[in-house]
Structures are given as C-alpha cells and as structure tokens.
Design a protein around this motif. Structure first.
Motif, mmCIF file in Angstrom:
data_model
loop_
_atom_site.group_PDB
_atom_site.id
_atom_site.type_symbol
_atom_site.label_atom_id
_atom_site.label_comp_id
_atom_site.label_asym_id
_atom_site.label_seq_id
_atom_site.Cartn_x
_atom_site.Cartn_y
_atom_site.Cartn_z
ATOM 1 N N LEU A 1 0.819 -1.193 0.000
ATOM 2 C CA LEU A 1 0.000 0.000 0.000
ATOM 3 C C LEU A 1 0.864 1.258 0.000
ATOM 4 O O LEU A 1 2.014 1.233 0.458
ATOM 5 C CB LEU A 1 -0.914 0.014 1.238
ATOM 6 C CG LEU A 1 -2.366 -0.376 1.018
ATOM 7 C CD1 LEU A 1 -2.468 -1.826 0.579
ATOM 8 C CD2 LEU A 1 -3.182 -0.143 2.287
ATOM 9 N N PRO A 2 0.318 2.354 -0.497
ATOM 10 C CA PRO A 2 1.067 3.615 -0.425
ATOM 11 C C PRO A 2 1.472 3.924 1.004
ATOM 12 O O PRO A 2 0.662 3.768 1.929
ATOM 13 C CB PRO A 2 0.050 4.651 -0.941
ATOM 14 C CG PRO A 2 -0.899 3.868 -1.779
ATOM 15 C CD PRO A 2 -0.984 2.516 -1.136
ATOM 16 N N PRO A 3 2.722 4.327 1.239
ATOM 17 C CA PRO A 3 3.159 4.633 2.602
ATOM 18 C C PRO A 3 2.253 5.642 3.298
ATOM 19 O O PRO A 3 2.078 5.596 4.507
ATOM 20 C CB PRO A 3 4.571 5.196 2.391
ATOM 21 C CG PRO A 3 5.035 4.564 1.125
ATOM 22 C CD PRO A 3 3.814 4.452 0.262
ATOM 23 N N LYS A 4 1.649 6.528 2.523
ATOM 24 C CA LYS A 4 0.758 7.538 3.102
ATOM 25 C C LYS A 4 -0.409 6.893 3.842
ATOM 26 O O LYS A 4 -0.900 7.429 4.840
ATOM 27 C CB LYS A 4 0.230 8.461 2.007
ATOM 28 C CG LYS A 4 -0.603 9.625 2.521
ATOM 29 C CD LYS A 4 -1.009 10.533 1.377
ATOM 30 C CE LYS A 4 -1.728 11.781 1.924
ATOM 31 N NZ LYS A 4 -2.958 11.471 2.647
ATOM 32 N N LEU A 5 -0.864 5.735 3.368
ATOM 33 C CA LEU A 5 -1.991 5.067 4.020
ATOM 34 C C LEU A 5 -1.568 4.275 5.249
ATOM 35 O O LEU A 5 -2.406 3.897 6.059
ATOM 36 C CB LEU A 5 -2.674 4.119 3.032
ATOM 37 C CG LEU A 5 -3.541 4.759 1.953
ATOM 38 C CD1 LEU A 5 -4.061 3.698 1.009
ATOM 39 C CD2 LEU A 5 -4.695 5.527 2.566
ATOM 40 N N CYS A 6 -0.281 4.001 5.370
ATOM 41 C CA CYS A 6 0.200 3.146 6.458
ATOM 42 C C CYS A 6 0.823 3.938 7.603
ATOM 43 O O CYS A 6 0.963 3.416 8.707
ATOM 44 C CB CYS A 6 1.235 2.150 5.929
ATOM 45 S SG CYS A 6 0.612 1.124 4.577
ATOM 46 N N ALA A 7 1.208 5.196 7.328
ATOM 47 C CA ALA A 7 1.897 5.980 8.349
ATOM 48 C C ALA A 7 0.907 6.680 9.269
ATOM 49 O O ALA A 7 -0.163 7.097 8.848
ATOM 50 C CB ALA A 7 2.814 7.008 7.690
#
Length: 372
Positions: free
Chosen positions: A56-62
């Motif tokens: 997943l895009p890092p933006k969704l995981c951070a």
C-alpha cells in the motif's frame, strides 16, 4: 460530465482518503497478506497474466501522513501465470499462494521468494473430473500442514494437502451436480459452501461422508445466481451468513438454520448483475453488521444491517463508492464494472476495489451518521 465534476467536489467530504491506480490488466482477486500488502492477478484469456504482491502507499500506512508524500503502490514481488487467475488464496504464516482459473483442470501452488522479488509456481495439483467450462473455487484450511479446499461442483469437493498432494477429504457419493459459487472455511474441520442456485451447505469433515453435510432444502428463486459470505465469530452477534443474488436480494442466515433466513431485503441496485461470477458480498472485519456488495455496475455499496427494521423491505446503502465511474474517464459501463472488492483487515472504513478497466482504488469513506 457535470455529474463527474459534482462527484469530485463531493469526494472532498465523502472520503478521508481516496487513491486511484492502474494495474497491468483487470483483476478478480484482492488478497491481503497483512495490513500493508495485497496480492492481485490478471484474469484475461489468451495472454500471460501478472501475479503481483503490492504494498500500500506509505501515506496510508503511516500514522503521521504529512511525512509521506509518496501516494502510489509499490511492487514487492511478481510473477506470470499462463492462464487467467479467477481465485487466489494466501496460506497464512507461509510464503505460499494457491490459484485457480479456466480451464479448471488444475490448481497452481506458488511460492513468494524470500531473497528476491519473484513469485513462481512450485507445483500443480490436478483436478480430477474437471470440466473446461468450470473452474474450482478454493479456500485454505488453517492447520499445521497447509491444505486447500477446492471444487467446482458439490459432488467434487476435495481437501488436498499442498506438499504431498494427498487427498484428505472428498465429497464422494453426493448426487448434487450443482455449481459452487463460493467456499469459506470456518475452522480446521468445517466449511460452508454456496451454490450458484442459492443452496447453502455446512460440512464437517470429521463425520461420515453420508452425514457430513447440512444443507438448505430450498435454494433461491429460479433464474437467479447467488454468492455468500460468512462472518467470523469475532464480528459480533447476529446472523452469520450473508447471501446475495444477481437481482440484489440479500438474505441474512443463521448457521444453525440454513432453511429459514433471519432477514431478507432488497438492495438498491439499478440493474441485475451482468456477470454473476463477479458478484461479491463481504462482511466488514471490524464494524459489526456492516456489509459491502458489488458486481452490479461501477459502484461498491456499504450497508448497515443493524439498521434494517423489517423483513422484505427495500434498503438504501449507507455509502456508495462511485470513483470507478468518474475518476478514470470510463464512459463504457462494462469497463467500469466492479470485478472485486475487499475490506482492509484492521482499518474499519478502508476498502480496495478493482474494475474491468484495470483501475484499482483504495478508499477510506466517511460515515455519514458519525456526526448524527
């Protein structure tokens, strides 16, 4: 065009997050590996299809999204299938995958490499008595030794050990040639099947073959096809099975009484499903009583079953994802048809959805009743 512009403006208040991507080709499978990774695979005939492990895009995981400008999927592993992939299951706590698709004469067992970015076939399991027009549905049983449940008809359900390819269970003696639409494992010894006709069955492999099934005697209305999903024991009280028809009828059923639905409602669909094999109903993993349906067009609909007041009523969705209709410039309804969707394992209102135009969306929707 005005409708698309209106939706884009509305999307600012409808979503916490909304990301759109393009796959190499359309997919019918979205299989989570953990909270950050998902498997997809191509489903096109007469071509090599990619099997991909995407992060997943890092933006969704951070937790602090302001520090993550990257908004795209990243490929961690990949491979190629010589036939369409219609079903893909990851074996928990292993690097193994199992896939099936037409022609349905075999299952493919894949391994995700630990020291490279390759996904490759490590074995093939022959499916006896298979028909070229059908393909086996599959589910993975949780046990110390990886096992797969598979079958295209009620009469040919098998459980096979992946490594030895030993047959541990077979539904021999069944006189039902009904086509299976979905399979779901409950635990190491029991599973539920749904026939395209709407008939449901609960199987305990510890019992004698002749007594191993408990089935609903009354299938769904004639002329319709059905799929079903079972919610896990940790998803709250109430009916366990959701069964969805091509006309948008949805039944909630208790596992202890497959003959008599607890609730039957009509979902708000604009047309019957044009392809019953793309019909999907899924339970939200962390929202009690919430369901998502797709396969009727270019939308995914979210319903709150706890708000349904009476049996036989027409119910409205709590939320509709219309992004595949408006974000990808698709004017053809068949190209925007949703091929599959999946809830995020732990983010309550985050879903993935894929369409026939090879678009892939990740979206976190806002509950319109959260401020009520």
């Amino acid at each position: 065009m005005d409708e698309a512009a209106d939706w884009l403006v509305d999307s600012l208040r409808l979503y916490r997050d909304l990301h759109a991507f393009e796959l190499p080709g359309p997919t019918r499978v979205l299989e989570w590996t953990d909270n950050q990774g998902v498997f997809v695979a191509g489903c096109e005939s007469q071509k090599r299809n990619e099997v991909l492990h995407l992060l997943l895009p890092p933006k969704l995981c951070a937790e602090n999204q302001g520090l993550c400008p990257e908004r795209d999927f990243r490929m961690k592993h990949g491979g190629f299938s010589d036939k369409p992939v219609y079903n893909l299951k990851h074996v928990p706590d292993t690097r193994l995958l199992v896939t099936s698709g037409p022609p349905g004469n075999s299952l493919q067992v894949w391994q995700v490499a630990e020291d490279s970015d390759v996904i490759k076939v490590v074995s093939t399991i022959a499916v006896h008595g298979a028909e070229s027009s059908l393909w086996p549905k599959i589910a993975v049983l949780t046990s110390e030794v990886p096992r797969v449940l598979h079958g295209a008809r009620v009469s040919d359900l098998h459980i096979t050990e992946l490594e030895s390819q030993k047959t541990l269970y077979m539904s021999g003696g069944s006189d039902s040639e009904e086509e299976i639409s979905s399979l779901q494992v409950l635990d190491a010894d029991t599973f539920v099947f749904c026939c395209a006709s709407g008939r449901l069955g609960l199987v305990d492999i510890r019992q004698k073959l002749g007594d191993s099934k408990r089935t609903a005697s009354n299938p769904g209305p004639g002329g319709e096809q059905w799929c079903a999903a079972v919610r896990t024991s940790g998803q709250g009280p109430g009916p366990t099975i959701a069964s969805l028809s091509t006309s948008g009828q949805l039944q909630l059923i208790d596992l202890r009484d497959l003959d008599h639905p607890v609730t039957t409602v009509q979902c708000s669909v604009s047309m019957p499903s044009p392809d019953w094999e793309l019909l999907r109903v899924t339970w939200a993993p962390t929202l009690d009583g919430y369901l998502a349906i797709s396969g009727f067009g270019g939308t995914v609909q979210i319903y709150d079953s706890t708000s349904w007041e009476r049996n036989g009523s027409h119910v409205e969705p709590l939320f509709i994802h219309k992004g595949h209709l408006f974000m990808d410039g698709t004017e053809n309804d068949l190209l925007s048809l949703i091929t599959t969707h999946a809830w995020h394992p732990s983010k309550p209102r985050t879903l993935l959805s894929a369409a026939a135009d090879a678009s892939l969306h990740v979206w976190d929707w806002m509950d319109p009743c959260s401020s009520c």
